[in-house]
Design a protein around this motif. Structure first.
Motif, PDB file in Angstrom:
ATOM      1  N   PRO A  28      -9.123   9.389 -10.409  1.00 17.71           N
ATOM      2  CA  PRO A  28      -9.369  10.343  -9.323  1.00 17.71           C
ATOM      3  C   PRO A  28      -8.974  11.761  -9.727  1.00 17.71           C
ATOM      4  O   PRO A  28      -8.126  11.954 -10.605  1.00 17.71           O
ATOM      5  N   ASP A  29      -9.584  12.729  -9.068  1.00 15.34           N
ATOM      6  CA  ASP A  29      -9.260  14.115  -9.403  1.00 15.34           C
ATOM      7  C   ASP A  29      -7.904  14.509  -8.815  1.00 15.34           C
ATOM      8  O   ASP A  29      -7.294  13.779  -8.029  1.00 15.34           O
ATOM      9  N   SER A  41      -3.607   5.121  -8.639  1.00 14.73           N
ATOM     10  CA  SER A  41      -4.127   3.763  -8.493  1.00 14.73           C
ATOM     11  C   SER A  41      -4.445   3.395  -7.047  1.00 14.73           C
ATOM     12  O   SER A  41      -4.678   2.230  -6.730  1.00 14.73           O
ATOM     13  N   GLY A  42      -4.456   4.390  -6.155  1.00 13.71           N
ATOM     14  CA  GLY A  42      -4.928   4.173  -4.799  1.00 13.71           C
ATOM     15  C   GLY A  42      -3.863   3.897  -3.766  1.00 13.71           C
ATOM     16  O   GLY A  42      -4.181   3.580  -2.613  1.00 13.71           O
ATOM     17  N   HIS A  43      -2.598   4.011  -4.106  1.00 16.37           N
ATOM     18  CA  HIS A  43      -1.514   3.775  -3.158  1.00 16.37           C
ATOM     19  C   HIS A  43      -1.146   5.066  -2.427  1.00 16.37           C
ATOM     20  O   HIS A  43      -1.322   6.161  -2.953  1.00 16.37           O
ATOM     21  N   ASP A  44      -0.630   4.913  -1.233  1.00 18.68           N
ATOM     22  CA  ASP A  44      -0.009   6.030  -0.529  1.00 18.68           C
ATOM     23  C   ASP A  44       1.429   6.127  -0.997  1.00 18.68           C
ATOM     24  O   ASP A  44       2.138   5.116  -1.084  1.00 18.68           O
ATOM     25  N   VAL A  45       1.879   7.335  -1.311  1.00 21.41           N
ATOM     26  CA  VAL A  45       3.200   7.526  -1.907  1.00 21.41           C
ATOM     27  C   VAL A  45       4.037   8.454  -1.030  1.00 21.41           C
ATOM     28  O   VAL A  45       3.559   9.500  -0.580  1.00 21.41           O
ATOM     29  N   VAL A  46       5.285   8.051  -0.802  1.00 25.01           N
ATOM     30  CA  VAL A  46       6.267   8.909  -0.151  1.00 25.01           C
ATOM     31  C   VAL A  46       7.259   9.326  -1.233  1.00 25.01           C
ATOM     32  O   VAL A  46       8.029   8.502  -1.734  1.00 25.01           O
ATOM     33  N   LEU A  47       7.219  10.593  -1.621  1.00 22.18           N
ATOM     34  CA  LEU A  47       8.051  11.107  -2.708  1.00 22.18           C
ATOM     35  C   LEU A  47       9.260  11.834  -2.118  1.00 22.18           C
ATOM     36  O   LEU A  47       9.103  12.764  -1.329  1.00 22.18           O
ATOM     37  N   GLN A  91       0.805  -1.210   0.000  1.00 21.21           N
ATOM     38  CA  GLN A  91       0.000   0.000   0.000  1.00 21.21           C
ATOM     39  C   GLN A  91       0.841   1.264   0.000  1.00 21.21           C
ATOM     40  O   GLN A  91       0.475   2.269  -0.602  1.00 21.21           O
ATOM     41  N   ARG A  92       1.998   1.248   0.653  1.00 20.69           N
ATOM     42  CA  ARG A  92       2.791   2.463   0.850  1.00 20.69           C
ATOM     43  C   ARG A  92       4.066   2.366   0.012  1.00 20.69           C
ATOM     44  O   ARG A  92       4.965   1.571   0.305  1.00 20.69           O
TER      45      ARG A  92
END
Length: 285
Positions: free
Chosen positions: A62-63, A26-32, A5-6
């Motif tokens: 998603p928006d 696509s619904g994932h949590d992202v750490v950039l 997920q992350r």
């Protein structure tokens, strides 16, 4: 490696911001992760602009607010702690890659997969930086990552099959297809494409044909959506040059010798769309 997920994304340039956009979309949590707040702010602005554009062109995405809401941006790799999969996307420079992967390795638990997104540097070389090279593989995203339907997954010499399976599952979660190949400089796509792009540049350099005519022939005769020189401008001529230099160095084969016109344009700062001029001129937003 079951919870994907992350996602950590290291490097917020053109490709890195696109990868972050893809997984947030696509619904994932992202750490950039990138080196400074200015680069991160520019990446977020680009992601928001592209998300609004894709929202007008595609259904069921998603928006921009939702996409950006899933992306946390940081200037320190320590923020990767707690991620379940990391994708590195920095520039095609071995010394920089080596330093970044050493820092990634120091932060992550040994069971977290690490993917190098590179167009030419051998994945086995990158994996040698890690204490557990088995957890390292390559994922080559094509530009722009949220739009292109397929990615190239690269198996390094010691990549664990479970890590490959994890990457393949992650790509499916992102709504993309993948093909897994063995490690080789340039892999499949860039080993072939860089030859074509470089030879197209030689045609212009030698005065055989102009850039527009070269591209028009490829689009009209072969059905390519973009000609080789338009493609080079989209990738970035600086990235094309580094890719050719890496492949040429690894194979020691003169057929990958970069065209002098390519070097000239890079030295002049004419690196394609991102600078406003390459083989063509562009409006810079």
């Amino acid at each position: 490696m079951t919870n994907l997920q992350r996602i950590g994304v290291v490097g917020a340039g053109v490709i890195g911001s696109g990868v972050a956009h893809l997984f947030a979309q696509s619904g994932h949590d992202v750490v950039l992760i990138d080196t400074g707040e200015e680069r991160l702010a520019a990446a977020r602005a680009t992601i928001g602009r592209n998300a609004r554009l894709y929202g007008m062109l595609q259904k069921d995405v998603p928006d921009a607010g939702e996409v950006l809401g899933r992306i946390a941006s940081h200037a320190d790799v320590e923020a990767l702690a707690g991620t379940s999969f990391v994708i590195e996307n920095i520039t095609e420079d071995w010394a920089m890659k080596r330093d970044v992967h050493a820092r990634i390795d120091a932060v992550l638990p040994p069971d977290v997969p690490v993917a190098a997104n590179t167009s030419a540097i051998p994945i086995t070389r990158i994996a040698s930086v890690h204490r557990r090279p088995e957890r390292v593989l390559g994922i080559h995203f094509m530009n722009p990552p949220p739009v292109m339907p397929m990615v190239e997954i690269i198996r390094a010499a010691r990549t664990d099959p479970a890590v490959l399976a994890c990457a393949e599952a992650l790509v499916v979660q992102a709504g993309k297809q993948s093909i897994t190949v063995n490690d080789s400089p340039g892999f499949v796509t860039n080993r072939v494409m860089m030859l074509m792009v470089n030879e197209a540049m030689f045609l212009v350099h030698e005065g055989v044909a102009g850039a527009q005519d070269v591209d028009r022939l490829f689009k009209t005769c072969f059905g390519h959506k973009m000609g080789p020189l338009e493609t080079a401008d989209l990738i970035g001529l600086d990235t094309v040059l580094r890719s050719l230099e890496n492949i040429h160095s690894e194979f020691n084969d003169g057929k990958y010798r970069p065209c002098p016109l390519l070097r000239h344009k890079v030295y002049a700062g004419q690196v394609g769309r991102k600078s406003g001029e390459g083989f063509y001129r562009y409006g810079v937003a």
